[in-house]
Design an enzyme around this catalytic site. Structure first.
Site, short mmCIF file in Angstrom:
data_model
loop_
_atom_site.label_atom_id
_atom_site.label_comp_id
_atom_site.label_asym_id
_atom_site.label_seq_id
_atom_site.Cartn_x
_atom_site.Cartn_y
_atom_site.Cartn_z
N CYS A 134 -4.84 0.73 -7.54
CA CYS A 134 -3.71 0.67 -8.48
C CYS A 134 -4.20 0.05 -9.78
CB CYS A 134 -2.54 -0.11 -7.90
SG CYS A 134 -1.14 -0.13 -9.03
N CYS A 137 -1.66 -2.07 -11.62
CA CYS A 137 -1.31 -3.37 -10.99
C CYS A 137 -2.42 -4.39 -11.20
CB CYS A 137 -1.12 -3.23 -9.48
SG CYS A 137 -0.18 -1.83 -8.94
N ASP A 138 -3.67 -3.93 -11.15
CA ASP A 138 -4.79 -4.88 -11.06
C ASP A 138 -5.59 -5.03 -12.35
OD1 ASP A 138 -4.23 -5.45 -8.41
OD2 ASP A 138 -5.22 -3.62 -7.76
#
Ligand code: NAP
Length: 309
Positions: A134, A137-138
């Protein structure tokens, strides 16, 4: 016995719950991954009525809306097994990981999909140590670092654009020279000076020691077959989460999605599907299509419980 059990806490599931609630059906919505794929959308610019909203904020709004009805219960946890109760059409029994059993007259599978893995050496070994599925997200853990984003769809191209906001450098590695992502996101990556395209290229191996140090590729780039990177974001699509409906005998289409008709009915009486797991909406996985399918599935459950098909 509940009227309907909805499995999945993403856009399709919450939308279905909002509709079944308003049809006055006794509804339970169940899941172990809060928010589904919607959580990974850093910027949602195509949900009508919201010019720009973060995926997690939009998911929270869906959840608050669904849970504003007294006849909607949320159960957090994983459904392990689904079976039929009694004779055909009498309902379904859902066994949770903790052993609890939930029964419902109808079920909507809104189970979404899971990120595809590449299966290259080093991928599993460095998962969580530089390999992630992701990018949006990261990315923020890679401030001033160098990362590679793999893929050419919306997830990869959006992910590269978001990562470039914090990373020193982003390689966008794609096996072709055309992206299937929305032109909106392609413009975004073209605008960024710190994104370098690595095209006609496949990843061969993730390299590292304690954590990721490089990505071996099949086509030399700037004279080297290794990209020196601190992170590898694998965004090469998703696989529909069909394990549970397959336990019931639900049929799949040739792309591995749950086969549904235009009322979101599967081939199993009383079992419906909505969102990324289904073959509906021409396989176009969007918030708007998931919401549309969730509402149709709920309407079909309402008809079914009134004695329809
Ligand atoms: P996708 O559209 O299926 O794209 C997957 C990408 O990975 C493709 O570019 C594909 O290459 C590449 N790929 C697949 N298998 C590969 C392999 N084994 N090796 C190397 N490359 C591989 O997946 P996605 O980007 O995750 O998007 C999924 C759905 O979510 C889409 O419907 C998308 O529109 C939606 N989505 C939308 C947004 C948004 O902002 N609107 C954001 C994220 C996702 P080829 O192109 O060569 O096939």
């Amino acid at each position: 016995m509940k009227d309907v059990a909805i499995i999945g806490l993403g856009c399709a599931g919450y939308t279905a719950a909002i509709y079944t609630a308003r049809y006055k059906l006794d509804t339970v919505i169940i899941g172990d991954v809060e928010g589904g794929m919607g959580m990974s959308a850093a910027e949602v610019g195509n949900w009508p009525g919201e010019i720009d909203i973060k995926g997690p904020d939009l998911m929270q709004k869906y959840k608050d809306h669904a849970l504003s009805f007294d006849n909607v219960d949320l159960v957090s946890g994983r459904v392990e097994n689904v079976g039929k109760v009694g004779k055909v059409g009498e309902g379904f029994s859902l066994t949770m990981q903790n052993g609890d059993v939930i029964e419902a007259k109808a079920v909507i599978f809104a189970t979404g999909s899971n990120k595809r893995h590449l299966g290259i050496p080093g991928e599993e070994e460095f998962s969580g140590k530089g390999v992630t599925y992701c990018a949006t997200c990261d990315a923020f853990f890679y401030r001033d670092k160098t990362v590679a984003v793999l893929g050419g769809g919306d997830s990869a191209v959006e992910g590269a654009a978001i990562a470039a906001q914090v990373a020193k450098k982003v390689y966008l590695v794609h096996r072709r020279d055309e992206f299937r992502a929305e032109p909106f996101w392609i413009d975004k990556v073209n605008e960024k000076d710190n994104i370098e395209f690595v095209l006609h290229t496949n990843a061969l191996e993730v390299l590292g020691e304690q954590k990721v140090t490089g990505l071996k590729i099949d086509t030399p780039h700037n004279g080297s077959d290794v990209l020196d990177v601190d992170g590898v974001f694998i965004e090469v699509g998703s696989i529909p989460a069909v394990d549970l409906p397959q336990q019931l005998g639900c049929e799949l289409d040739d792309r591995g999605h749950l086969k549904v008709d235009d009322a979101m009915r599967t081939n199993i009486k009383g079992a419906f599907a909505a969102g990324d797991v289904s073959s509906g909406s021409n396989h176009f996985a969007q918030f708007s299509t998931a919401a549309g399918e969730g509402s149709i599935a709920a309407n079909s459950v309402f008809s079914y419980l009134q004695g329809g098909e």
